[in-house]
Write a protein that holds these residues in place. Structure first.
Motif, PDB file in Angstrom:
ATOM      1  N   UNK A 165      34.911  32.736  53.432  1.00  0.00           N
ATOM      2  CA  UNK A 165      33.596  32.222  53.036  1.00  0.00           C
ATOM      3  C   UNK A 165      32.503  32.762  53.955  1.00  0.00           C
ATOM      4  N   UNK A 166      32.812  32.837  55.238  1.00  0.00           N
ATOM      5  CA  UNK A 166      31.816  33.281  56.218  1.00  0.00           C
ATOM      6  C   UNK A 166      31.420  34.731  55.994  1.00  0.00           C
ATOM      7  N   UNK A 167      32.346  35.566  55.524  1.00  0.00           N
ATOM      8  CA  UNK A 167      32.010  36.977  55.320  1.00  0.00           C
ATOM      9  C   UNK A 167      31.302  37.216  53.983  1.00  0.00           C
ATOM     10  N   UNK A 168      31.158  36.131  53.183  1.00  0.00           N
ATOM     11  CA  UNK A 168      30.379  36.237  51.964  1.00  0.00           C
ATOM     12  C   UNK A 168      31.170  36.356  50.686  1.00  0.00           C
ATOM     13  N   UNK A 169      32.456  36.041  50.732  1.00  0.00           N
ATOM     14  CA  UNK A 169      33.272  36.097  49.516  1.00  0.00           C
ATOM     15  C   UNK A 169      32.759  35.109  48.466  1.00  0.00           C
ATOM     16  N   UNK A 170      33.021  35.412  47.208  1.00  0.00           N
ATOM     17  CA  UNK A 170      32.633  34.529  46.111  1.00  0.00           C
ATOM     18  C   UNK A 170      33.507  33.278  46.083  1.00  0.00           C
ATOM     19  N   UNK A 171      33.096  32.314  45.272  1.00  0.00           N
ATOM     20  CA  UNK A 171      33.865  31.086  45.127  1.00  0.00           C
ATOM     21  C   UNK A 171      35.279  31.391  44.634  1.00  0.00           C
ATOM     22  N   UNK A 172      35.399  32.261  43.636  1.00  0.00           N
ATOM     23  CA  UNK A 172      36.716  32.636  43.133  1.00  0.00           C
ATOM     24  C   UNK A 172      37.575  33.254  44.234  1.00  0.00           C
ATOM     25  N   UNK A 173      36.958  34.116  45.032  1.00  0.00           N
ATOM     26  CA  UNK A 173      37.709  34.822  46.071  1.00  0.00           C
ATOM     27  C   UNK A 173      38.149  33.892  47.194  1.00  0.00           C
TER      28      UNK A 173
END
Length: 333
Positions: A165-173
């Motif tokens: 999440x911190x690196x900017x991944x999407x909700x799905x990811x």
């Protein structure tokens, strides 16, 4: 019963208040209803992570609120699930507009209350996903669960999903990474002594001086069986063998080895357990590339430990190594 408390009914409130004062640079404590948020609030555009459960397992979950892990944590009463009216505002506080992932240990109360809270948040336009942690190989069902219990693997799920999440991944990811950790992590614990819930005033279960409970749950639930006193190496083998066999990890694979204390076991003893567990993995051809040793998900003052193995690949290793800055876990930040 001897404990450093005032009123048994106010243990959680006073403990969380003290936690907030001690770590005011990292967290904000909200009251009525009580939950712990990341200082500064939700990060715009970032997937939020929320977890929680009964108190008594510190530093889980509040200790993992901060950069690279959770955005909010919800403490229930000791060994009792938080309620939806706590989880909903915690989820709202963690929502930066990209959705929220709930990381939930597989205990009936936690599952039901987080599910209810997720539905209420969805009605307000917050997209919520759930990652259910069920890493305990000791038993399929207990007094608290339908299926396997969520135990020490929860720490690894929160760290790795938090890094995604911190690196900017999407909700799905982020959800997918959480499920990937769950699929590749297994745990099992033992107890040398019971623990005492403050408002109960007596040990949560009976264990003779010469008995050890193998496969204990983090609330004192019964395990697979009881054994007599044995050396640490033999006890470690009782834990590691079913973990490895259930995970199916073998020669040529890489792993993170996590030896966790239940709250009352000296760190020196945990390293004795780690030493043997690492040897047993090496004997199977498994390369231990990352480690964690200490009291990270406890059961009040219980003496005992758990052994957790996470199968690693390049992605999980990178996310584990990513910077984290929370009250209980920090590196690279």
């Amino acid at each position: 019963m001897k404990k450093l408390i005032n009123d048994p009914q106010k243990v959680v409130d006073e403990s969380v208040e003290g936690f907030g004062l001690a770590h005011s640079d990292l967290v904000t404590v909200h009251t009525d209803p009580i939950f712990i948020g990341r200082v500064g609030g939700a990060v715009p555009g970032k997937v939020g992570l929320v977890s929680g459960g009964g108190s008594g397992h510190e530093p889980l979950h509040g200790g993992y609120v901060g950069k690279g892990m959770l955005d909010a944590a919800v403490p229930g009463p000791v060994f009792t699930s938080p309620t939806p009216d706590q989880i909903v505002p915690a989820t709202q506080a963690a929502d930066g507009g990209a959705g929220v992932v709930h990381i939930v240990k597989n205990y009936t109360g936690d599952v039901l209350n987080f599910e209810t809270a997720g539905e209420l948040c969805a009605a307000e336009g917050i997209e919520v996903r759930t990652v259910l942690v069920n890493d305990d190989v000791a038993v399929e069902d207990s007094l608290y669960t339908a299926g396997r219990r969520g135990v020490a693997g929860t720490v690894l799920v929160e760290k790795i999903a938090g890094a995604a999440a911190e690196r900017g991944d999407t909700l799905d990811a982020v959800e997918a990474v959480g499920h990937k950790v769950v699929a590749n992590v297994r745990s099992m614990g033992l107890a040398l002594t019971p623990c005492t819930v403050p408002h109960a005033g007596k040990p949560s279960f009976d264990l003779a001086e010469d008995e050890i409970e193998i496969g204990i749950g983090i609330h004192g639930e019964p395990g697979r069986h009881r054994v007599g006193l044995e050396p640490a190496d033999a006890l470690t083998e009782h834990l590691l063998t079913p973990v490895v066999e259930d995970l199916g990890i073998g020669s040529g694979e890489k792993a993170l080895l996590f030896v966790n204390g239940m709250g009352g076991t000296p760190l020196s003893e945990l390293y004795i357990v780690y030493r043997k567990a690492a040897q047993l993995l090496a004997d199977r051809g498994v390369a231990v590339e990352r480690s964690l040793v200490g009291n990270y998900i406890t059961s009040l003052e219980m003496q005992g430990c758990s052994v957790t193995v996470l199968r690693l690949d390049d992605e999980l290793t990178e996310l584990w190594d990513a910077p984290v800055h929370t009250p209980a876990l920090r590196w690279g930040a």
